[in-house]
Design a protein around this motif. Sequence first.
Motif, PDB file in Angstrom:
ATOM      1  N   GLY A 152       0.821  -1.206   0.000  1.00  0.00           N
ATOM      2  CA  GLY A 152       0.000   0.000   0.000  1.00  0.00           C
ATOM      3  C   GLY A 152       0.853   1.254   0.000  1.00  0.00           C
ATOM      4  N   ALA A 153       0.190   2.397  -0.107  1.00  0.00           N
ATOM      5  CA  ALA A 153       0.865   3.677  -0.307  1.00  0.00           C
ATOM      6  C   ALA A 153       1.825   4.045   0.817  1.00  0.00           C
ATOM      7  N   TYR A 154       1.546   3.587   2.036  1.00  0.00           N
ATOM      8  CA  TYR A 154       2.366   3.998   3.180  1.00  0.00           C
ATOM      9  C   TYR A 154       3.022   2.805   3.876  1.00  0.00           C
ATOM     10  N   ALA A 155       3.140   1.685   3.162  1.00  0.00           N
ATOM     11  CA  ALA A 155       3.784   0.500   3.742  1.00  0.00           C
ATOM     12  C   ALA A 155       5.266   0.737   3.996  1.00  0.00           C
ATOM     13  N   ASP A 156       5.877   1.652   3.259  1.00  0.00           N
ATOM     14  CA  ASP A 156       7.317   1.877   3.386  1.00  0.00           C
ATOM     15  C   ASP A 156       7.718   2.522   4.710  1.00  0.00           C
ATOM     16  N   VAL A 157       6.772   3.099   5.438  1.00  0.00           N
ATOM     17  CA  VAL A 157       7.102   3.763   6.697  1.00  0.00           C
ATOM     18  C   VAL A 157       6.806   2.867   7.911  1.00  0.00           C
ATOM     19  N   LEU A 158       6.388   1.645   7.676  1.00  0.00           N
ATOM     20  CA  LEU A 158       6.122   0.714   8.765  1.00  0.00           C
ATOM     21  C   LEU A 158       7.437   0.142   9.303  1.00  0.00           C
ATOM     22  N   PRO A 159       7.441  -0.429  10.520  1.00  0.00           N
ATOM     23  CA  PRO A 159       8.665  -1.044  11.054  1.00  0.00           C
ATOM     24  C   PRO A 159       9.222  -2.089  10.099  1.00  0.00           C
ATOM     25  N   GLN A 160      10.532  -2.078   9.932  1.00  0.00           N
ATOM     26  CA  GLN A 160      11.158  -3.021   8.999  1.00  0.00           C
ATOM     27  C   GLN A 160      11.057  -4.458   9.482  1.00  0.00           C
ATOM     28  N   ASN A 161      11.087  -4.646  10.799  1.00  0.00           N
ATOM     29  CA  ASN A 161      10.941  -5.986  11.357  1.00  0.00           C
ATOM     30  C   ASN A 161       9.454  -6.312  11.461  1.00  0.00           C
ATOM     31  N   PRO A 162       8.964  -7.305  10.709  1.00  0.00           N
ATOM     32  CA  PRO A 162       7.522  -7.622  10.744  1.00  0.00           C
ATOM     33  C   PRO A 162       7.014  -7.914  12.155  1.00  0.00           C
ATOM     34  N   GLN A 163       7.867  -8.449  13.027  1.00  0.00           N
ATOM     35  CA  GLN A 163       7.434  -8.779  14.386  1.00  0.00           C
ATOM     36  C   GLN A 163       7.046  -7.533  15.180  1.00  0.00           C
ATOM     37  N   ASP A 164       7.514  -6.376  14.719  1.00  0.00           N
ATOM     38  CA  ASP A 164       7.175  -5.127  15.398  1.00  0.00           C
ATOM     39  C   ASP A 164       5.856  -4.538  14.905  1.00  0.00           C
ATOM     40  N   ASN A 165       5.263  -5.148  13.883  1.00  0.00           N
ATOM     41  CA  ASN A 165       4.028  -4.595  13.334  1.00  0.00           C
ATOM     42  C   ASN A 165       2.845  -4.920  14.230  1.00  0.00           C
ATOM     43  N   ILE A 166       1.982  -3.938  14.388  1.00  0.00           N
ATOM     44  CA  ILE A 166       0.847  -4.071  15.299  1.00  0.00           C
ATOM     45  C   ILE A 166      -0.142  -5.138  14.829  1.00  0.00           C
ATOM     46  N   VAL A 167      -0.155  -5.466  13.544  1.00  0.00           N
ATOM     47  CA  VAL A 167      -1.081  -6.488  13.041  1.00  0.00           C
ATOM     48  C   VAL A 167      -0.700  -7.864  13.576  1.00  0.00           C
ATOM     49  N   LEU A 168       0.585  -8.178  13.559  1.00  0.00           N
ATOM     50  CA  LEU A 168       1.025  -9.446  14.139  1.00  0.00           C
ATOM     51  C   LEU A 168       0.792  -9.459  15.647  1.00  0.00           C
ATOM     52  N   GLN A 169       1.022  -8.339  16.299  1.00  0.00           N
ATOM     53  CA  GLN A 169       0.763  -8.243  17.733  1.00  0.00           C
ATOM     54  C   GLN A 169      -0.723  -8.414  18.027  1.00  0.00           C
ATOM     55  N   ALA A 170      -1.566  -7.917  17.122  1.00  0.00           N
ATOM     56  CA  ALA A 170      -3.012  -8.062  17.294  1.00  0.00           C
ATOM     57  C   ALA A 170      -3.421  -9.534  17.251  1.00  0.00           C
ATOM     58  N   ALA A 171      -2.806 -10.307  16.365  1.00  0.00           N
ATOM     59  CA  ALA A 171      -3.133 -11.730  16.283  1.00  0.00           C
ATOM     60  C   ALA A 171      -2.762 -12.443  17.579  1.00  0.00           C
ATOM     61  N   GLU A 172      -1.570 -12.150  18.101  1.00  0.00           N
ATOM     62  CA  GLU A 172      -1.132 -12.760  19.354  1.00  0.00           C
ATOM     63  C   GLU A 172      -2.072 -12.382  20.500  1.00  0.00           C
ATOM     64  N   ALA A 173      -2.431 -11.093  20.577  1.00  0.00           N
ATOM     65  CA  ALA A 173      -3.308 -10.632  21.652  1.00  0.00           C
ATOM     66  C   ALA A 173      -4.720 -11.191  21.494  1.00  0.00           C
ATOM     67  N   PHE A 174      -5.181 -11.338  20.261  1.00  0.00           N
ATOM     68  CA  PHE A 174      -6.525 -11.883  20.019  1.00  0.00           C
ATOM     69  C   PHE A 174      -6.629 -13.316  20.524  1.00  0.00           C
ATOM     70  N   PHE A 175      -5.632 -14.140  20.206  1.00  0.00           N
ATOM     71  CA  PHE A 175      -5.664 -15.526  20.682  1.00  0.00           C
ATOM     72  C   PHE A 175      -5.650 -15.571  22.207  1.00  0.00           C
ATOM     73  N   ALA A 176      -4.839 -14.710  22.828  1.00  0.00           N
ATOM     74  CA  ALA A 176      -4.763 -14.693  24.290  1.00  0.00           C
ATOM     75  C   ALA A 176      -6.090 -14.284  24.916  1.00  0.00           C
ATOM     76  N   LYS A 177      -6.746 -13.287  24.349  1.00  0.00           N
ATOM     77  CA  LYS A 177      -7.984 -12.774  24.943  1.00  0.00           C
ATOM     78  C   LYS A 177      -9.164 -13.703  24.671  1.00  0.00           C
ATOM     79  N   SER A 178      -9.184 -14.328  23.522  1.00  0.00           N
ATOM     80  CA  SER A 178     -10.321 -15.190  23.148  1.00  0.00           C
ATOM     81  C   SER A 178     -10.218 -16.582  23.746  1.00  0.00           C
ATOM     82  N   GLY A 179      -8.997 -16.968  24.125  1.00  0.00           N
ATOM     83  CA  GLY A 179      -8.805 -18.318  24.640  1.00  0.00           C
ATOM     84  C   GLY A 179      -8.680 -19.365  23.548  1.00  0.00           C
TER      85      GLY A 179
END
Length: 318
Positions: free
Chosen positions: A58-85
């Motif tokens: 996308g138009a602004y993907a170049d300004v995201l953290p270079q390390n994918p593990q730092d991206n909030i989308v991956l963090q959201a998946a981890e947090a979603f599994f934890a909260k949902s059980g």
Amino acid sequence: MAEQNRAVTAYAPASMGNVSVGFDLLGAALSPIDGSLLGDRVSVSRAQSDKMSFEAFGAYADVLPQNPQDNIVLQAAEAFFAKSGLAPEPLALKLEKNLPVGSGLGSSASSVVAACAALNRFYEDALEPKALLQLMGELEGRISGSIHYDNVAPSYLGGLQLMMADFARKLPSFQQWYWVTAYSGISLSTAKMRALLPEAYDKATSIAFGQNLAVFVDACHRQDEQQALSVLKDELAEPYRAPHIPGFLAAKAALEELGASAVGISGSGPTLFAVCRDQASAERALAYLNQCYLANARGFAHICRLADEGVQYQSEKL
């Protein structure tokens, strides 16, 4: 359990935090009248391997953290599994980054909302809305420095949202208003802009803030636009932030002369918004902003209405 060969995509619209009169308590979702996308998309499907995968474009993907593990989308998946059980499993996550970072348009909130909403729909609404909104607020807090809901709530639920103690409530809005927004093209850290604010306010300022917000909410319910516009001003943040946003004070004065009924800072800036009561005034404001407020090629301006629907979903078989 989610279907094996299915992808769910969620689109979360851009949002204005504060809306001048409601610091951390009022937010609005935006939708350009020309139909252009002003928000992020996240797609969720099962991974083709035994590892989580992530792709950003996308138009602004170049300004995201270079390390994918730092991206909030991956963090959201981890947090979603934890909260949902639910048991974690490898997913393929794709982020279409259409909003600039540090823009005052709820960029991080849009990614968070799109990710959490897509995950929740993929897993057949495992979390009820209050729990999902709480998760969104917690994830947003990781980026902005504090938990607040005035971006995630409107992006998720749509319209003009007033933050309650444990959820949010949609306020009646003024359908005739045009919200002209302009992102100058520079980036401002939400955490740093929040640090400009004093730790405490005097009694007179606190009373004025509370009174203006109460009057605005009342005016929304009674559909008294004159009264709503009379209190659509920022007692808490704008006096401290405005001098740090290049061009804002000059643009505010010019837009008011051109017929805008109210002008304010969207979130922490540098995006500004102007409320116009007719399309002719909105077009004049747009022309001025395109010519005088945008600082570089990454900036943009739109005439918007409120996005009443909030997050939108698309599901497809692979």
